[in-house]
Design a protein around this motif. Structure first.
Motif, PDB file in Angstrom:
ATOM      1  N   GLN A  42       0.773  -1.184  -0.130  1.00 10.23           N
ATOM      2  CA  GLN A  42      -0.005   0.104   0.122  1.00 10.23           C
ATOM      3  C   GLN A  42       0.923   1.390  -0.032  1.00 10.23           C
ATOM      4  OE1 GLN A  42      -3.924   0.428   1.085  1.00 10.23           O
ATOM      5  NE2 GLN A  42      -3.611  -0.652  -0.714  1.00 10.23           N
ATOM      6  N   ARG A  43       2.063   1.088   0.761  1.00  8.79           N
ATOM      7  CA  ARG A  43       2.748   2.392   0.799  1.00  8.79           C
ATOM      8  C   ARG A  43       3.559   2.662  -0.613  1.00  8.79           C
ATOM      9  NH1 ARG A  43       4.977   1.109   5.025  1.00  8.79           N
ATOM     10  NH2 ARG A  43       6.781   0.280   4.252  1.00  8.79           N
ATOM     11  N   TRP A  45       2.237   1.624  -3.425  1.00 12.49           N
ATOM     12  CA  TRP A  45       1.213   1.980  -4.516  1.00 12.49           C
ATOM     13  C   TRP A  45       1.152   3.553  -4.267  1.00 12.49           C
ATOM     14  CZ3 TRP A  45      -0.270   1.872  -8.778  1.00 12.49           C
ATOM     15  CH2 TRP A  45      -1.605   2.362  -9.301  1.00 12.49           C
ATOM     16  N   LEU A  46       1.035   4.036  -2.917  1.00 12.46           N
ATOM     17  CA  LEU A  46       0.749   5.231  -2.614  1.00 12.46           C
ATOM     18  C   LEU A  46       1.820   6.411  -3.301  1.00 12.46           C
ATOM     19  CD1 LEU A  46      -0.698   7.798  -1.065  1.00 12.46           C
ATOM     20  CD2 LEU A  46       0.937   7.328   0.818  1.00 12.46           C
ATOM     21  N   ARG A  47       3.183   5.789  -3.187  1.00 15.63           N
ATOM     22  CA  ARG A  47       4.150   6.499  -3.671  1.00 15.63           C
ATOM     23  C   ARG A  47       4.090   6.654  -5.475  1.00 15.63           C
ATOM     24  NH1 ARG A  47       8.647   3.923   0.265  1.00 15.63           N
ATOM     25  NH2 ARG A  47       8.301   5.218   2.096  1.00 15.63           N
ATOM     26  N   ARG A  50       1.689   9.158  -6.134  1.00 22.38           N
ATOM     27  CA  ARG A  50       2.087  10.395  -6.002  1.00 22.38           C
ATOM     28  C   ARG A  50       2.976  10.786  -7.071  1.00 22.38           C
ATOM     29  NH1 ARG A  50       5.294  12.303  -0.603  1.00 22.38           N
ATOM     30  NH2 ARG A  50       5.030  14.718  -0.995  1.00 22.38           N
ATOM     31  N   ALA A  55      -2.207  10.555  -6.303  1.00 26.87           N
ATOM     32  CA  ALA A  55      -2.325  10.026  -4.916  1.00 26.87           C
ATOM     33  C   ALA A  55      -3.534  10.843  -4.156  1.00 26.87           C
ATOM     34  CB  ALA A  55      -1.081  10.168  -4.036  1.00 26.87           C
ATOM     35  N   LEU A  88      -6.542   2.548  -1.968  1.00 27.41           N
ATOM     36  CA  LEU A  88      -5.763   2.784  -0.810  1.00 27.41           C
ATOM     37  C   LEU A  88      -6.386   2.820   0.281  1.00 27.41           C
ATOM     38  CD1 LEU A  88      -3.719   6.087  -2.433  1.00 27.41           C
ATOM     39  CD2 LEU A  88      -2.927   3.967  -1.920  1.00 27.41           C
ATOM     40  N   TYR A  91      -5.005   4.167   3.628  1.00 30.50           N
ATOM     41  CA  TYR A  91      -4.851   5.756   3.649  1.00 30.50           C
ATOM     42  C   TYR A  91      -6.232   6.515   3.428  1.00 30.50           C
ATOM     43  CZ  TYR A  91       0.014   4.407   3.380  1.00 30.50           C
ATOM     44  OH  TYR A  91       1.008   3.722   3.578  1.00 30.50           O
ATOM     45  N   LEU A  95      -6.035  10.571   3.573  1.00 22.81           N
ATOM     46  CA  LEU A  95      -6.250  11.338   2.487  1.00 22.81           C
ATOM     47  C   LEU A  95      -7.570  12.078   2.245  1.00 22.81           C
ATOM     48  CD1 LEU A  95      -4.631   8.693  -0.131  1.00 22.81           C
ATOM     49  CD2 LEU A  95      -3.808  10.919   0.460  1.00 22.81           C
ATOM     50  N   LEU A 119       1.413  12.315   3.018  1.00 22.91           N
ATOM     51  CA  LEU A 119       1.711  11.831   1.831  1.00 22.91           C
ATOM     52  C   LEU A 119       2.882  10.891   1.562  1.00 22.91           C
ATOM     53  CD1 LEU A 119       1.067  15.080  -0.738  1.00 22.91           C
ATOM     54  CD2 LEU A 119      -0.060  13.142  -0.459  1.00 22.91           C
ATOM     55  N   GLY A 121       2.986   8.709   3.733  1.00 23.57           N
ATOM     56  CA  GLY A 121       2.697   7.385   4.157  1.00 23.57           C
ATOM     57  C   GLY A 121       2.329   7.277   5.628  1.00 23.57           C
TER      58      GLY A 121
END
Length: 399
Positions: A42-43, A45-47, A50, A55, A88, A91, A95, A119, A121
């Motif tokens: 998940q972290r 994928w967030l990056r 972004r 994101a 996500l 998050y 978010l 953002l 994480g």
């Protein structure tokens, strides 16, 4: 929205990016446990999101968001949902709810401290519901007493998603026990690593354990982590959470449309005798009814988003959408179970990052019951619809 919305080039750009970056086979990698591997996924994928600017498409650019218009955000939701991009889930609160809260009622110091961390994480959970205050959230009993530069908090929260590994919590606590229920509540940004905080996972019927009980024993929360004014927490919670409701429902509508495609594949699947469920008149009738209801649900969501653009917030129609979605979801999942037969009963897990429409029909059906409770029970929502939409008198208060 369609290609005639004037955003066809933007839509093609979003689709191309998503096709090139959505991890192949992501759903099959994870079981029911929200373990370290899943959190790392998940972290990462967030990056990745972004780097593409996706994101936080609804965030202002000055805070690292995409700064997209509402129409562009809708396109992003639609294309990512249609291509089954990983949600996500870890998050969502950070978010959406944390961002809305900080932008609406937080101060500059709080925004500068927390928004970049989200953002990067930082995981947030929500500490609203309690064992005796779920549907009647205003009846919460967790207490926060100011002592010098801190509030000392004691109480219990329940159904807090991802609380077991969250870094921060949006916490509601009562600061004036003598005030009317809705006027004595304050809103805090709780550090989940504070002494006295204990999160215990709750094992669900599907085997998953995404929700937690949170116990708060003499937890010290700095005064600087109070959001807005003391005793103004109820108003902050209502306004900031409703601000995100429209687009969240829009994403659900797109995922429900994708689930209908899975249902259609089931009824068209040929059995060993060469026949399929679609040859059955009653099956066709149920399918057409569900398909019609999905179309209506998507229209309701579109109407709510249009109201969001016009008014800057959602109205009582959000209660109608919530009731419609949750009960339609149950009917759809039950239909899927009847079509899938015994095979669906043998499945013992579904990916933790999958939606409520994963295609594992029996587990999805069990999960669907949570939607008639989450976000305010459907009984409470029907009371709101009766009072605010139909103009019916309020229910009498027992004396």
């Amino acid at each position: 929205m369609t290609s005639s919305d004037g955003l066809s080039d933007f839509r093609a750009e979003v689709r191309a990016w998503a096709e090139n970056h959505i991890p192949v086979g992501w759903e099959s990698r994870f079981g029911v446990a929200v373990d370290d591997e899943f959190r790392t996924f998940q972290r990462d994928w967030l990056r990745t999101l972004r780097t593409g600017g996706y994101a936080a498409p609804h965030w202002a650019k000055e805070w690292g968001g995409g700064g997209y218009s509402l129409a562009e955000q809708i396109v992003i939701f639609e294309e990512f949902s249609r291509l089954n991009a990983p949600p996500l889930r870890n998050y969502f609160v950070a978010l959406n709810h944390a961002y809305a809260t900080l932008m609406h009622a937080g101060n500059d110091e709080q925004r500068q401290r927390h928004l970049p961390a989200i953002l990067d994480g930082e995981v947030w959970c929500q500490g609203f519901s309690e064992p005796g205050a779920g549907s009647d959230l205003a009846g919460l009993r967790t207490r926060a007493v100011r002592t010098g530069d801190v509030y000392v908090v004691n109480g219990q929260k329940v159904w807090s998603s991802r609380a077991a590994f969250a870094d921060r919590c949006l916490l509601l606590a009562r600061t004036d026990p003598k005030a009317p229920k809705r006027r004595g509540i304050s809103y805090f940004l709780l550090d989940m690593k504070s002494p006295g905080v204990e999160a215990r996972p709750i094992r669900q019927a599907t085997g998953a354990a995404e929700f937690c009980e949170v116990f708060l024993t003499d937890v010290e929360v700095p005064v600087t982590d109070l959001v807005g004014e003391e005793n103004d927490g109820w108003k902050i919670a209502q306004s900031t959470l409703s601000a995100e409701r429209g687009l969240a429902q829009l994403e659900l509508s797109e995922r429900m449309a994708a689930a209908m495609s899975m249902v259609e594949a089931l009824i068209r699947e040929r059995r060993s005798d060469g026949r399929s469920a679609i040859d059955d008149d009653s099956v066709r009738e149920q399918f057409v009814t569900l398909q019609t209801e999905v179309v209506l649900f998507r229209r309701l969501c579109k109407k709510m988003v249009e109201d969001l653009v016009r008014r800057g917030g959602t109205g009582p129609e959000s209660s109608i959408v919530k009731v419609f979605y949750s009960e339609l979801l149950q009917r759809m999942m039950a239909f899927g179970v009847s079509l899938a037969g015994l095979d669906t009963h043998r499945l013992t897990f579904k990916p933790v990052s999958a939606g409520y429409e994963s295609g594992r029909w029996m587990l999805d059906y069990i999960d669907s019951f949570g939607w008639v409770i989450a976000g305010g029970t459907n009984e409470i929502q029907r009371s709101l619809i009766g009072e605010r939409v139909l103009g019916l008198p309020r229910e009498p208060v027992p004396t």
